[in-house]
Scaffold this active site. Structure first.
Site, PDB file in Angstrom:
ATOM      1  N   GLU A  17     -24.206  28.047 -31.318  1.00  0.00           N
ATOM      2  CA  GLU A  17     -24.242  28.182 -32.765  1.00  0.00           C
ATOM      3  C   GLU A  17     -22.924  28.866 -33.143  1.00  0.00           C
ATOM      4  O   GLU A  17     -22.627  29.932 -32.603  1.00  0.00           O
ATOM      5  CB  GLU A  17     -25.434  29.086 -33.094  1.00  0.00           C
ATOM      6  CG  GLU A  17     -25.958  28.951 -34.464  1.00  0.00           C
ATOM      7  CD  GLU A  17     -27.130  29.898 -34.694  1.00  0.00           C
ATOM      8  OE1 GLU A  17     -27.883  30.184 -33.735  1.00  0.00           O
ATOM      9  OE2 GLU A  17     -27.266  30.349 -35.829  1.00  0.00           O
ATOM     10  N   ARG A  61     -32.071  34.239 -18.984  1.00  0.00           N
ATOM     11  CA  ARG A  61     -30.815  34.684 -19.576  1.00  0.00           C
ATOM     12  C   ARG A  61     -30.082  35.575 -18.599  1.00  0.00           C
ATOM     13  O   ARG A  61     -30.700  36.241 -17.768  1.00  0.00           O
ATOM     14  CB  ARG A  61     -31.076  35.549 -20.812  1.00  0.00           C
ATOM     15  CG  ARG A  61     -31.723  34.890 -21.959  1.00  0.00           C
ATOM     16  CD  ARG A  61     -32.026  35.926 -23.026  1.00  0.00           C
ATOM     17  NE  ARG A  61     -30.823  36.253 -23.784  1.00  0.00           N
ATOM     18  CZ  ARG A  61     -30.411  35.543 -24.829  1.00  0.00           C
ATOM     19  NH1 ARG A  61     -31.088  34.512 -25.245  1.00  0.00           N
ATOM     20  NH2 ARG A  61     -29.308  35.882 -25.478  1.00  0.00           N
ATOM     21  N   LYS A  96     -24.861  37.900 -30.059  1.00  0.00           N
ATOM     22  CA  LYS A  96     -23.731  37.744 -30.980  1.00  0.00           C
ATOM     23  C   LYS A  96     -23.916  38.592 -32.226  1.00  0.00           C
ATOM     24  O   LYS A  96     -22.967  39.153 -32.752  1.00  0.00           O
ATOM     25  CB  LYS A  96     -23.595  36.267 -31.375  1.00  0.00           C
ATOM     26  CG  LYS A  96     -22.873  35.449 -30.315  1.00  0.00           C
ATOM     27  CD  LYS A  96     -22.746  34.005 -30.733  1.00  0.00           C
ATOM     28  CE  LYS A  96     -24.060  33.290 -30.549  1.00  0.00           C
ATOM     29  NZ  LYS A  96     -24.036  31.876 -30.860  1.00  0.00           N
TER      30      LYS A  96
HETATM   31  P1  ATP Z   1     -27.008  35.224 -29.000  1.00  0.00           P
HETATM   32  O1  ATP Z   1     -28.350  35.892 -29.059  1.00  0.00           O
HETATM   33  O2  ATP Z   1     -26.020  35.945 -28.182  1.00  0.00           O
HETATM   34  O3  ATP Z   1     -26.485  34.842 -30.333  1.00  0.00           O
HETATM   35  P2  ATP Z   1     -27.924  32.614 -28.790  1.00  0.00           P
HETATM   36  O4  ATP Z   1     -28.904  32.069 -27.838  1.00  0.00           O
HETATM   37  O5  ATP Z   1     -28.434  32.791 -30.166  1.00  0.00           O
HETATM   38  O6  ATP Z   1     -27.313  33.907 -28.199  1.00  0.00           O
HETATM   39  P3  ATP Z   1     -26.415  30.229 -28.984  1.00  0.00           P
HETATM   40  O7  ATP Z   1     -25.094  29.999 -29.586  1.00  0.00           O
HETATM   41  O8  ATP Z   1     -27.604  29.615 -29.616  1.00  0.00           O
HETATM   42  O9  ATP Z   1     -26.598  31.793 -28.904  1.00  0.00           O
HETATM   43  O10 ATP Z   1     -26.378  29.898 -27.432  1.00  0.00           O
HETATM   44  C1  ATP Z   1     -25.934  28.716 -26.885  1.00  0.00           C
HETATM   45  C2  ATP Z   1     -26.588  28.559 -25.546  1.00  0.00           C
HETATM   46  O11 ATP Z   1     -26.305  29.669 -24.714  1.00  0.00           O
HETATM   47  C3  ATP Z   1     -28.083  28.467 -25.653  1.00  0.00           C
HETATM   48  O12 ATP Z   1     -28.511  27.379 -24.861  1.00  0.00           O
HETATM   49  C4  ATP Z   1     -28.583  29.770 -25.136  1.00  0.00           C
HETATM   50  O13 ATP Z   1     -29.838  29.616 -24.538  1.00  0.00           O
HETATM   51  C5  ATP Z   1     -27.501  30.149 -24.127  1.00  0.00           C
HETATM   52  N1  ATP Z   1     -27.416  31.591 -23.954  1.00  0.00           N
HETATM   53  C6  ATP Z   1     -27.259  32.528 -24.905  1.00  0.00           C
HETATM   54  N2  ATP Z   1     -27.269  33.762 -24.377  1.00  0.00           N
HETATM   55  C7  ATP Z   1     -27.427  33.618 -23.036  1.00  0.00           C
HETATM   56  C8  ATP Z   1     -27.524  34.510 -21.929  1.00  0.00           C
HETATM   57  N3  ATP Z   1     -27.449  35.836 -22.095  1.00  0.00           N
HETATM   58  N4  ATP Z   1     -27.670  33.979 -20.698  1.00  0.00           N
HETATM   59  C9  ATP Z   1     -27.731  32.659 -20.514  1.00  0.00           C
HETATM   60  N5  ATP Z   1     -27.653  31.763 -21.503  1.00  0.00           N
HETATM   61  C10 ATP Z   1     -27.503  32.223 -22.757  1.00  0.00           C
HETATM   62 MG    MG Z   2     -29.418  30.674 -30.589  1.00  0.00          MG
END
Ligand code: ATP
Ligand code: MG
Length: 560
Positions: free
Chosen positions: A41, A266, A276
């Protein structure tokens, strides 16, 4: 027999996702296609947790001769920005992955998603609901109590289609109503209790401009985007496991390509946070100097700090893929960085807290060029010349006027070797009016030159140094953990901000580095001998040299 044991060996080293894929391949599913995607995102910079996700997505595609798409999940116009899109692409490329021409956006599918929604309405599987967001969530009930059906649940197909079209055209103000799937208000899975598919938002999305007045919710856009792209393996983190029945419901109601969702744990790292939204809070509150602050767990921060792509990929391989969440010790990442830099970084000399040493019996004007090797781990990196003269700098803490017995560095009457130079002996000190030592006077042994030494006595200590007449001034930035707690985000009653380490950055402005560093520029990397691995920071230029400490020589922190 032999064949079987080889197979057993191979399958032992496969992670559970690879086992699924190989099973599918054996069964001839998806015409042997392996197609993954990384769906960030664009609402912030990528962190090392994301690196775990995209190393897996791109890595599996590479391993099975498949493809991996980069898809921006840009369904939340209020929080997104092109700056983030560009940064995300730079970070993925930095780790060595390539999406070729497959850069997609969920917003490219808004028309198709709209049509899918209309299809659900026509099947009487979706309705326009005029409850406020608050009432929708109240009406959902709790996991142990069933929800209450919305009073709008049984609207006619015609009315729903008309209202949905009005929503789309921007004829209804923000938040007037939503489109909800009609599933099961009594389901034990809360995600199945008539989830919202669309909300009205007369917002500006960076790619679609003002064309759209309704925005799909993540759950609605995500799975369908995977199907549209023909993604065979939709890999995501464990928190989406409970969403899977909903995604499967959409697939089955719409009759679209059944992407298979597989969840993995994760990556969490000790002493930092991985969200983020929270990282943005640190940036906005000025606790760090931007997303690429070297203390941040973002890929841009780690890159600026001197972490290498190889070390990050090695670390991610070492951690592996698991099905249960846990916290990985950040020392493991630092180990990977150290291991990589040990092979690659040339050794140089730098003095962070200098004290002047005058070698009284060395000729006043003489300058010798002493040869020294660039990397004992890799002879092909060659040698260089270091100027040596009567006055050099050493670290202040390498001299003690009144040392304990086991102090093997410099002290009055004691001998040490200056690395790649001579054995010296401290004779006396000069002090300022406050009693601080300003100069250490020494003598040197002319027969002790490195490489051609004839001395037989044992010299215990070797110190790094730089010639004071040739040294360059430099600023050195030392970093400590950004948080003082190993799990700053893991406290129910305390905000992660409470654990910020007030001493996570120390700036040393009076450092001296050897003259060969005159042309050092970002992202050059070095081992400052006896001190650690450092890289030249982005702030360096012709007039000012700035270095970051990437990582210490050994894991001193855990011993504190
Ligand atoms: P954040 O909470 O940091 O914003 P998010 O999951 O909302 O993380 P996205 O941009 O949606 O951020 O993430 C893109 C991909 O990265 C998704 O498939 C998510 O599952 C994966 N991802 C995010 N954080 C982690 C993590 N700590 N370990 C492994 N994969 C992750
Ligand atoms: Mg997300």
């Amino acid at each position: 027999m032999a064949d079987n044991s080889i197979k057993a060996e191979e399958s032992k080293s496969l992670n559970f996702i690879e086992l699924f894929i190989e099973e599918d391949i054996r069964e001839g599913k998806n015409e042997d296609r392996v197609h993954t995607r990384f769906p960030p995102e664009p609402n912030g910079y990528l962190h090392i947790g994301h690196a775990k996700a995209f190393c897996l997505d791109f890595g599996l595609a590479e391993k099975y001769g498949g493809k991996c798409n980069l898809r921006f999940d840009d369904t939340n116009p209020e929080k997104e920005d092109v700056e983030y899109v560009d940064a995300i692409k730079e970070d993925i490329q930095w780790l060595g992955f390539d999406w070729e021409d497959r850069e997609y956006y969920a917003s490219d599918y808004f028309d198709e998603l709209y049509n899918f929604a209309a299809m659900l309405i026509k099947k009487s599987k979706a309705y326009v609901c005029h409850l406020s967001a608050e009432d929708v969530s109240l009406g959902r009930g709790t996991p142990t109590e069933p929800g209450k059906p919305s009073p709008y649940r049984n609207r006619s197909i015609e009315e729903n289609l008309k209202l949905f079209e009005q929503m789309k055209k921007g004829e209804l103000p923000d938040d007037t109503c939503t489109l909800r799937a009609k599933i099961d208000m009594t389901s034990p899975n809360m995600h199945m209790r008539d989830p919202i598919l669309y909300r009205i938002l007369l917002a500006h999305l960076h790619r679609t401009g003002n064309v759209w007045c309704i925005y799909p919710m993540y759950d609605w856009a995500h799975g369908q985007s995977d199907s549209i792209e023909g993604i065979t393996y939709s890999l995501c983190t464990l928190e989406f496991e409970v969403h899977r029945p909903l995604y499967e419901w959409f697939i089955s109601e719409l009759g679209i390509f059944p992407s298979r969702q597989i969840e993995f744990a994760r990556l969490n790292l000790s002493y930092t946070i991985m969200s983020k939204r929270k990282l943005l809070q640190l940036v906005e509150a000025g606790h760090v100097n931007g997303w690429d602050d070297p203390r941040m767990p973002t890929l841009s921060g780690l890159r600026r700090r001197g972490y290498t792509p190889d070390s990050i990929r090695n670390f991610i391989n070492t951690v592996g893929i698991a099905k249960r969440n846990n916290i990985i010790d950040v020392a493991l990442l630092e180990f990977a960085v150290r291991e990589d830099l040990n092979k690659k970084a040339p050794r140089v000399m730098a003095v962070l807290d200098p004290i002047k040493l005058i070698i009284d019996n060395y000729p006043d004007e003489k300058v010798e060029e002493l040869e020294t090797i660039n990397n004992p781990e890799d002879e092909s990196m060659g040698t260089r010349q270091m100027p040596f003269c009567k006055e050099v700098y050493i670290e202040r803490n390498d001299f003690m006027e009144d040392p304990p017995k086991k102090f093997f560095r410099l002290a009055p009457g004691r001998e040490v070797r200056l690395k790649s130079a001579y054995v010296i002996k401290a004779e006396s000190v000069e002090k300022d009016e406050n009693g601080n030592i300003t100069v250490v006077h020494c003598t040197f042994d002319p027969d002790s030159k490195s490489g051609s030494s004839t001395i037989t006595r044992k010299i215990k200590g070797t110190l790094h140094w730089v010639s004071s007449r040739h040294a360059l001034d430099a600023e050195v930035r030392l970093y400590d953990r950004l948080f003082m707690d190993s799990d700053p985000d893991g406290h129910k009653d305390k905000d992660f901000m409470e654990f910020l380490n007030p001493d996570s950055l120390s700036i040393l402005k009076n450092c001296k580095v050897e003259p060969s560093l005159v042309s050092a520029r970002y992202p050059d990397q070095f081992q400052f001998q006896r001190l650690g691995y450092f890289n030249c920071d982005k702030d360096s230029n012709e007039v000012k040299l700035v270095f970051n400490r990437t990582v210490g020589l050994r894991d001193t922190w855990s011993k504190k």
